[in-house]
Each structure stands twice: as structure tokens, then as C-alpha cells.
Design an enzyme around this catalytic site. Sequence first.
Site, PDB file in Angstrom:
ATOM      1  N   LYS A 194       0.841  -1.206   0.000  1.00  0.00           N
ATOM      2  CA  LYS A 194       0.000   0.000   0.000  1.00  0.00           C
ATOM      3  C   LYS A 194       0.875   1.255   0.000  1.00  0.00           C
ATOM      4  CE  LYS A 194      -0.376   0.034   5.057  1.00  0.00           C
ATOM      5  NZ  LYS A 194      -1.099  -0.572   6.190  1.00  0.00           N
ATOM      6  N   TYR A 217      15.896  30.103   8.806  1.00  0.00           N
ATOM      7  CA  TYR A 217      14.686  30.887   9.102  1.00  0.00           C
ATOM      8  C   TYR A 217      14.500  31.076  10.597  1.00  0.00           C
ATOM      9  CZ  TYR A 217      12.994  30.657   4.309  1.00  0.00           C
ATOM     10  OH  TYR A 217      12.850  30.805   2.962  1.00  0.00           O
TER      11      TYR A 217
HETATM   12  C1  LIG Z   1      -0.368  -1.705   6.779  1.00  0.00           C
HETATM   13  C2  LIG Z   1      -0.994  -2.959   7.226  1.00  0.00           C
HETATM   14  C3  LIG Z   1      -0.214  -4.088   7.485  1.00  0.00           C
HETATM   15  C4  LIG Z   1       1.289  -4.079   7.479  1.00  0.00           C
HETATM   16  O1  LIG Z   1       1.741  -3.469   8.675  1.00  0.00           O
HETATM   17  P1  LIG Z   1       3.311  -3.296   8.993  1.00  0.00           P
HETATM   18  O2  LIG Z   1       3.339  -2.764  10.365  1.00  0.00           O
HETATM   19  O3  LIG Z   1       3.825  -2.315   7.992  1.00  0.00           O
HETATM   20  O4  LIG Z   1       3.911  -4.635   8.837  1.00  0.00           O
HETATM   21  C5  LIG Z   1      -0.878  -5.274   7.791  1.00  0.00           C
HETATM   22  N1  LIG Z   1      -2.217  -5.306   7.863  1.00  0.00           N
HETATM   23  C6  LIG Z   1      -3.004  -4.226   7.640  1.00  0.00           C
HETATM   24  C7  LIG Z   1      -4.469  -4.356   7.752  1.00  0.00           C
HETATM   25  C8  LIG Z   1      -2.402  -3.015   7.325  1.00  0.00           C
HETATM   26  O5  LIG Z   1      -3.178  -1.946   7.118  1.00  0.00           O
END
Ligand SMILES: *Cc1c(COP(=O)(O)O)cnc(C)c1O
Length: 362
Positions: A35, A252
Site C-alpha cells: 500500500k 529561518y
Molecule cells: C499496513 C498494514 C499491514 C502491514 O503493517 P506493517 O506494520 O507495515 O507490517 C498489515 N495489515 C493491515 C491491515 C495493514 O493496514
Amino acid sequence: MPRPLIASIDLQALAHNFDLVKRQAPQSRIWAVVKSNGYGHGLIRVARALRRADGLAVVDIADAVRLRELGIRKPILLMQGVNDPAEIRACAEDSLHTVIHSIEQVRMIESLLRRRPLDVYLKMNSGMNRLGFPPSQIVDIYRRLTARLSLNSITLMTHFADADGSGGVAEPLAQFLDACSYLQGERCAANSAAILRYPQTHLDWVRPGIALYGSSPFADQSASDLGLLPVMTFSSAVIAVQEVPRGARVGYGGTYVAPRDMRVGVIACGYADGYPRHAAEGTPVLVGGLRAPLIGRVSMEMITVDLSRLPEARVGSEVVLWGDGLPVDEVARCAGTVGYELLTAVSARVPVEERRGLEDVR
Ligand SMILES: *Cc1c(COP(=O)(O)O)cnc(C)c1O
């Protein structure tokens, strides 16, 4: 000459991390979580490199459709399920596995897809209180889905709220296994933290994300302690050096006052590139392979570092912001956040190159 900022992606490191996860959970099949543009590493690039993953897990259905258009035939899981009827059709056409986490999704799918064979992941809320049905409703929803739809498969799923922290997994895991105990179907629960710490969570399928990219899910254990290798190296160069007299200010707001005469290096990378604006004074930056502390405020296109201890550093010196030699998790900690946020926030305008590319991946 282009701006020297670049994100290089080491696909062999990705393969190494995948193998490590596989060794941790040898009995389970693996949904590689890609994702958010493959956690900022490039969706297509990582999807192609993760050849031995059993499936790919995404959130945005557009990502799933893109993967299918590029000929990727592996199972693809929509981890938040569908949002509207058009997505349900795409889901059926592209044979996507879809999460069902709400009664609205149940109704939508029932009204449109009664006869299409579907692979669903029924999600239970085990205490995160974000998505999923409460344990008390799981059996009813399961029965309703199996009675009204023509399912290829139904998998039971949950997601841990605190597998990386002190809460652990004991309570939510027991709740999940208990709520599903009389139901047929595979089980899927573990994220990276659970995979690495709690073998009892592995079950039929695991869902690693962050570990694949070489960042630690834990505050108290580093990626290298876990044997993970950084996949992304975010690098740039020194574009100017200033001799700053004692008492003069840098950046800044003049928040940094030079405590002595000092050499200040200016680096081409700022918050518009994805470097965290909240990075504190002292956040490490590698200049020519050596650590220099960040000073002054992070600007939109630049940061400044103290080069007083690096007499060799000059305009053109190579800089690593995180990655090889400087864990992203350490930089994240200095900015009050986690590696996940830095990796996914690298700006789309930053050029990406592949080091040790696909052809080298077994
Ligand atoms: C993002 C996600 C994962 C992976 O999590 P990590 O901590 O990056 O391993 C697994 N399951 C779901 C439902 C997620 O949204």
C-alpha cells in the site's frame, strides 16, 4: 546539472528482507503489503521484485487495477474492501480478494454480487476500534455471507493495535481465535511486528509491510538488530558551504546561534522533498560517510548541517539523509515520528533509481 537529490531502491535488500520474514513464518503464506506506493518505494517496482510473495495487499483499488493491467496475476487483497458499486465490479472482474469490515459493505456486495464467485476476508475488530466487526457479530456475519453469496473462500482476519508495543497480542489474539473457533476458513492476523515477535500469530497468512522495506516496527529494537537491510537510500549533496562566525544565526527565524566560528554545509533536500520539518537540531546526516548534526530549521528545499568536524566536506560531498549507514528509524525518532512516515512521505518529484536491480533478484 540536475538537483542531486535521489531515492535509490535496493531490490536485493527487499528480497533479503522478504526471505527473513519467510524464515520467521515458514508455515504461513505471505501477503506482501505494498500500500501507499509500496511504502514510498514504487508500487510496480516492489510488486515485480516481490516474486515469491504469495499475494500483494493494497488499500486503493486503483493500485490493484494497475497491478492487473501490468499482468500481475498473483492474488491481490483489498485491505479496506470496496467503497462503492463500481469498485465491487472491478473487484469481481480483476478477481481481487476483498476485506469486508462493515455492514454497509455486506449490503453492497449482497445487492450486486450474489452470483459472482468471491474471495472475502471477514475482518474482526480486536481492539484497534478502527475497522471490523466486534467479536460478538462474527459468527452471524459469517453465516450471512456464506448463505447469501457464492464465495470461493472466506478468510478470517484481524489487525493488532499494539503488536509493536507493550500491549502485545495476547488478548486480541485470544479474542480472535475464540470468536472464530467454530468457523471454517483460513486465518490471517500478523503485521511485521507480530511476525517478528509472536510466532503464535502467524496462522495461515501473514501481512508484512514495514519489515520488507528494512525499517523496524519497534521503538526498542533496531532494523539491523532484526537483520533487516534498508531498501531506500535517500541521498543528496552539499551545494554550498558557509563560514559562519560565532554568534551569527543560521536559517529561518535565526533559531540556531553559532556557538563558535563554524563551517555550515547546505544540502539540497527540504520538507518539500519529504525531509521532516520537525527534525530536531542534532538529527544526524551523513556527509561523505560521516555524521554531521542538523542545525537550524528545515527549509522547503534545503537543510543546514554543522561541518566543523568534517574538514574534508565541501561542495559536492555526498550526503545520505537516511538509508545506507543511517537508519531511517533514527532520523524519524529525531523528528518525533516513525520510519513509516518518512518512507511514505518522500515527494513524488524526487527521482528514483534502482540499485542492484531486478535482474539481480533471484
Ligand atoms: C499496513 C498494514 C499491514 C502491514 O503493517 P506493517 O506494520 O507495515 O507490517 C498489515 N495489515 C493491515 C491491515 C495493514 O493496514
